[in-house]
Each structure stands twice: as C-alpha cells, then as structure tokens.
Scaffold this active site. Sequence first.
Site, PDB file in Angstrom:
ATOM      1  N   HIS A 138      31.250 -42.099 -21.333  1.00  0.00           N
ATOM      2  CA  HIS A 138      29.937 -42.374 -20.761  1.00  0.00           C
ATOM      3  C   HIS A 138      29.007 -42.890 -21.850  1.00  0.00           C
ATOM      4  O   HIS A 138      28.351 -42.096 -22.539  1.00  0.00           O
ATOM      5  CB  HIS A 138      29.353 -41.097 -20.143  1.00  0.00           C
ATOM      6  CG  HIS A 138      30.209 -40.492 -19.076  1.00  0.00           C
ATOM      7  ND1 HIS A 138      31.365 -39.790 -19.360  1.00  0.00           N
ATOM      8  CD2 HIS A 138      30.072 -40.485 -17.724  1.00  0.00           C
ATOM      9  CE1 HIS A 138      31.906 -39.369 -18.229  1.00  0.00           C
ATOM     10  NE2 HIS A 138      31.151 -39.783 -17.227  1.00  0.00           N
ATOM     11  N   LEU A 179      27.297 -29.820 -14.319  1.00  0.00           N
ATOM     12  CA  LEU A 179      25.863 -30.074 -14.430  1.00  0.00           C
ATOM     13  C   LEU A 179      25.024 -28.883 -13.973  1.00  0.00           C
ATOM     14  O   LEU A 179      25.348 -28.193 -13.010  1.00  0.00           O
ATOM     15  CB  LEU A 179      25.490 -31.331 -13.650  1.00  0.00           C
ATOM     16  CG  LEU A 179      26.043 -32.628 -14.232  1.00  0.00           C
ATOM     17  CD1 LEU A 179      25.698 -33.808 -13.343  1.00  0.00           C
ATOM     18  CD2 LEU A 179      25.525 -32.857 -15.652  1.00  0.00           C
ATOM     19  N   GLY A 233      21.155 -35.204 -12.720  1.00  0.00           N
ATOM     20  CA  GLY A 233      22.209 -34.384 -12.133  1.00  0.00           C
ATOM     21  C   GLY A 233      21.962 -32.903 -12.318  1.00  0.00           C
ATOM     22  O   GLY A 233      22.164 -32.102 -11.393  1.00  0.00           O
ATOM     23  N   GLU A 238      22.355 -15.669  -8.244  1.00  0.00           N
ATOM     24  CA  GLU A 238      23.621 -15.198  -8.816  1.00  0.00           C
ATOM     25  C   GLU A 238      24.193 -16.184  -9.841  1.00  0.00           C
ATOM     26  O   GLU A 238      24.664 -15.779 -10.908  1.00  0.00           O
ATOM     27  CB  GLU A 238      24.656 -14.964  -7.703  1.00  0.00           C
ATOM     28  CG  GLU A 238      24.302 -13.851  -6.735  1.00  0.00           C
ATOM     29  CD  GLU A 238      23.485 -14.323  -5.546  1.00  0.00           C
ATOM     30  OE1 GLU A 238      23.242 -13.519  -4.635  1.00  0.00           O
ATOM     31  OE2 GLU A 238      23.082 -15.522  -5.538  1.00  0.00           O
ATOM     32  N   HIS A 293      29.734 -10.163   4.355  1.00  0.00           N
ATOM     33  CA  HIS A 293      29.558  -9.439   3.104  1.00  0.00           C
ATOM     34  C   HIS A 293      30.828  -8.730   2.635  1.00  0.00           C
ATOM     35  O   HIS A 293      30.827  -8.120   1.563  1.00  0.00           O
ATOM     36  CB  HIS A 293      28.432  -8.399   3.251  1.00  0.00           C
ATOM     37  CG  HIS A 293      27.059  -8.993   3.242  1.00  0.00           C
ATOM     38  ND1 HIS A 293      26.671  -9.999   4.103  1.00  0.00           N
ATOM     39  CD2 HIS A 293      25.976  -8.738   2.455  1.00  0.00           C
ATOM     40  CE1 HIS A 293      25.407 -10.324   3.863  1.00  0.00           C
ATOM     41  NE2 HIS A 293      24.963  -9.577   2.867  1.00  0.00           N
TER      42      HIS A 293
END
Length: 668
Positions: free
Chosen positions: A39, A130, A166, A417, A479
């Site tokens: 890149h 990302l 991103g 989380e 759950h």
Amino acid sequence: MLDHSQLAAKAAIDPANFALANCLRALAIDAVNAANSGHPGAPMGMADAATVLFRKHLKFDASAPDWPDRDRFVLSNGHASMLLYGLLHLTGYADMTLEQIRNFRQWGAITAGHPEWGHAKGIETTTGPLGQGIATAVGMALAERRMADEFPGLVDHRTWVMLGDGCLQEGIGQEAISLAGHLGLSKLNVLYDDNDITIDGPTSVSFSEDVPKRLEACGWHVIRCDGHDADALDAAMGQAKAETTRPSLIAMKTVIGFGAPNRAGTAKAHGAPLGADEGALAKQALGWDAAPFDIPADLAKEWRAIGARGSEARAAWEDALAASDQAPAFRQRIAGDLPKGYESAVAQARAALFADPQAIATRKASQLALESLTEAVPAMIGGSADLTGSNLTRVPAVDSLFSPESSGRYIGYGVREFGMAAAMNGLALHGGFKPYGGTFLVFSDYARNAIRLSALMGLGVTYVMTHDSIGLGEDGPTHQPVEHLASLRAIPNLNVFRPADAVETLEAWDIALRSPATPSLLALSRQGVPQLREAGDENLTARGGYVIRQFGEGRDVTLLATGTEVALAVEAAEALHAEGHAVAVVSMPCWELFDAQPEAYRDEVLGHAPRIAVEAALPFGWTRYVAREADVVGMPGFGASAPAERLYAEFGITCGAIVARAKAHLAG
C-alpha cells in the site's frame, strides 16, 4: 489531486521537511514495487506529518527502543506499514536494516505486510485489523496516566496515533473514541489522515459524517490543518501537546499517493504498487533522483540525528530513575515480575478453600481469588464492560474507579466489549500492568478479534467471561453460549479455562498471572457448584486435565467433563460404581494445557476404556478425546429461556443421560 504548482508550493513551506518526507515516500514506492504487493498511497500521503512528528515532537531514542518513558507511536492504519518501517530505518533502529526494507513482505523479514509487535523494535502494537490500533492506544494512554500517578516523576509521555477513515468507520473506533473522551485522556494525540479515499473509491460511497464534529461531541479537542503544510502540522501538534483535559484529534487534509501524477487522490493509489513507470513519474514530480532504495547521505545523516534527538532526555530519565527510591518497584513492574508475597497469597487463599470448602458459582470463586491476588499484585488493573455486578470483577484492592479526575485500578469500560479487550492489550503492551476485564461469555464474539490479537502478540491479558452455559437460565438463547468454547479453543496461544470449582478457579487465576506471553480466558458459571477438589499442594489445573475421582480398581469407562458438568459426571460415576463398574472422572479445565503435557501423561489420564464427555455446549472439538460426537453429552443447538435446572433436564444433560450413554458402551 495536486498539480505541479501546488506540489511546489507545499515543498516551499519547509523545504527541509519536504526533502526528509520524500525519503519516506521513495522507500515506500521502492519497497512496494519490489514486493509487487502493498500500500504505497497512505505512506506517501502521511509522510509530511510523520516527518514533522518524529523531527519535532515525538519523544524517543532510536538507540534505546524500549526506554519506558518514550512516547508511543501507533500506526493504526497498519496497511501503511512502509511508512513505519521507513521511519524506523531512517532514524537508526538497529534491526531495521536496508536489507529488511528491500525484503518487505517476504519470508523471514521483520517487515511484514502489516506491523507485528515483537518482530521489530519500534513497533508498539500489531495493527492491520482497522480500529484496533486506536483502541489499543487508549489502553496505552490509560497505562501512562495510572503509572504517572503511581510513580510520580518517572512517567510522563504521550501516545501518538495515525489513523485513516477505515479506523473511524469500524465500530471499535467509536468505542475507543467515546471512552477516551469520557476519561479525558489528554496525552492521547491522534493524527487523522483525511484523504477522502477508501478501497471502494471516494469516501462519499459510504461515509459522509463530519468526523471532527463527531469527536468534539465525544469530548475531544479538535484541530484541523493541511496535512502537507509542515508549519501548520507543527503548530497543530504543539496545540495538541498543550491541551491538558481532553484527547486531541488533528484532522489533516491529505492527498493519498501524494506526488504520483496519475494516481494521487484516487483509490488506485491505495493497495497496489505504483509500478516502474508511475513510480518514476512520482519521483520526478517530487524532485527525487536517487537510485531505488538509496538515500542521499545528507538526508540520511539528518534522519539519524532525528533518531538521536531524544538521547539526552533518555539519559536524564535514567539518572532520575537511578536516584529514585521507587526504582526497584518501577523496574519490577515494567519487567512484569510478580512481587514478593505473591506465592504466600496464593497459598493462603488455597488453604482457606480447603479449610472451608466453598459450594459457590465459579464467578464467585473468581471474586474470592481476586480479593487475595489483587491485594498481592499491584500490577493488576481490572474492569468490566458494564457487567461488574454479574462478572464480580471489582474487589476492595481495585475498588478505586478510573475517572477523568483520578486514575483508579478499576475501569468502567461501558458496553464496549471490543474496545475493552483492545484497551487491555494496550495496557499490557505499555508495560507495568496485568489487565483483566469481564463480560458474558456469549459476548466474547464482540471482543473476539482483540482476543485474537492478544494471542497473536502473546500478551498476559486475562478475560473474565461469566455466565458460561445454559446454566445462566432465564435470559435465554441470546445469552446462552453454546458454540463459544469451541470457537475460542480454536485460537492458537489462548488458554481457555472452564474450572469445575473454587479450587480450580484459583488455580486458573494463578496460571494466568504466571503466563506473561499467553492470554487467558476464564469461562465461569452463574450457578453454584460443589467444591470437588481435595487438599493438596499441586496446581492440577496447570496439567490441563487430571483424574479428579476414581471409583473402583481399573476402568470400565472414563467420564471427561469441564466446569459445572464435572460435578454431574461425579454423580453419574457414583451411580455407575454402585452397579459394580469401575469409573474414572477426568476434569479438563484447560484443553490447551492438557494437550501440551507429555504423551505418557495424557494416555494415563485418558486411559483406554470407553470415554464419555460431558459439557453444556456443542460437542464440536471433543472428538480429539472421544471416539465420536455421539459420545458427548452436550447441547444439540441453541438454548431456551427457563430456569437452569429445567434446561439441563430438557436438553438431556443429566446424571441419567450420562449413565445411559456409559451403559450403552459397556453393553457393547
């Protein structure tokens, strides 16, 4: 896209900075072309800002890459790896040789396609997925603030991040931004490569929000500037360093592939080599006439001087450390060593369990273990993703809350989380901490990619995952984790513990704290279990699996189980033994540790009699220990909403079902 007159105008602002930045651009062009992969666009577009940062603002010393009080530099958009490798090579990091640059993305080179922590000095974290770079950097900033309060005068540095669109589009990016703004992490400074391009084309295809306003709404200090104007960049970085109550975003308007006449400003500059012709045209436009991989001597000398710029500050810091009465404690913390008194704390906690057996949920057993261990280990810093009362992760020694006003030992991560898991990686990477954080096991899916990076980097992070099965009951199948143990066990270098009782839970915590290069995940129950382990000094959980009960001489059948189902297996073994059968019950709290044992030990534990496995989860994976999935008493699919006892009965995870399965083998 810049025309030649515009490019010349940018170069005239600070010719020295422009020439130094062109070293980075040229190396990126050459390395990506040589690899025929990579890149080039982002390194070319961010080179001006990176040069200003390293030249004037970043506190570092290339000759001492691990200096604890260095600034951290995180390249969150890790596909721009040649920018980082170029910086490390030019500033004089000893291991980042020109040969490594020439071998970009090749077998055996430390110049991987995306930066990998541990491969080369100066890479502070593995990036590429990302959003995780910025979220990990939040953890580094948390660590700096806490360490500065614990060791005043010895810790005072910043965390600098480069990122692109991103990272800001990924959900974890917003989790990190929100948490950092809420906690006022003023030493977190972010350089946003605002180039209006993603892989699919202009950002207008998928992204139209005003990023600076979003961050302002999250409590950030925002500065906008031209990303190719060295003076404006210098001023913006100075403003960011002057801010004392908020993290700072420098929104830099840049051109991807800066200098490439036919690709600059387009998606074509993002993820493919420029090729020989376009590369040559780009160098011509930039005024670069050196041979491939060749850096003119005067520029190379200036870059090396930049790499040595922080040597005096580093030497002064080392003198201050040597003179400090906190030096031994500080060195111990940075080394990650367990303190004196740790062994006795574990021994006392263990003795207390044997003296007064605890028939409790393993999440409660974890809390008991934490009460002792956090007192003994100041490096432990805890938290939860808004489930503290369920995860039971907050105990007296870590009761102080990390807030904008003070840096406590407990972090309220909120319902984030993924962000929590990545921040814990940052805390571990920074040094000085053994982080742990809690959520429900079913939500490990939200955090999974950061857990994967914990394992890939080899970090001593501990995940406290409670409500580990259908045993959580009425919350229902949304759950109730059924596939999660199998999916987590599939991650290399991750120890997944599902302890059977309070003793195994304490032992799992002990192993986690002694495993600086392997993350640990504790899957803990909501429902109570009897204490099955009898007195003894050995940490049997460290074996991964062991015979916890033996009924009769020899073996007619072996029952294997984890977690709450070990007690169920013991009950079934007693019933089988009452009918005259010899039965061994094997507790297997950690498959990874068991598989690492010598073959002779594993054969001894597993035996050669027919085996039945019991686990309130999908049977996937158990065939490494039993002959077929039909030999697993487990879940056939998702759970349901009902009390735990009814669920176990309805799904056939019962003493009677185990006995029936064993008898079928015995009859055969």
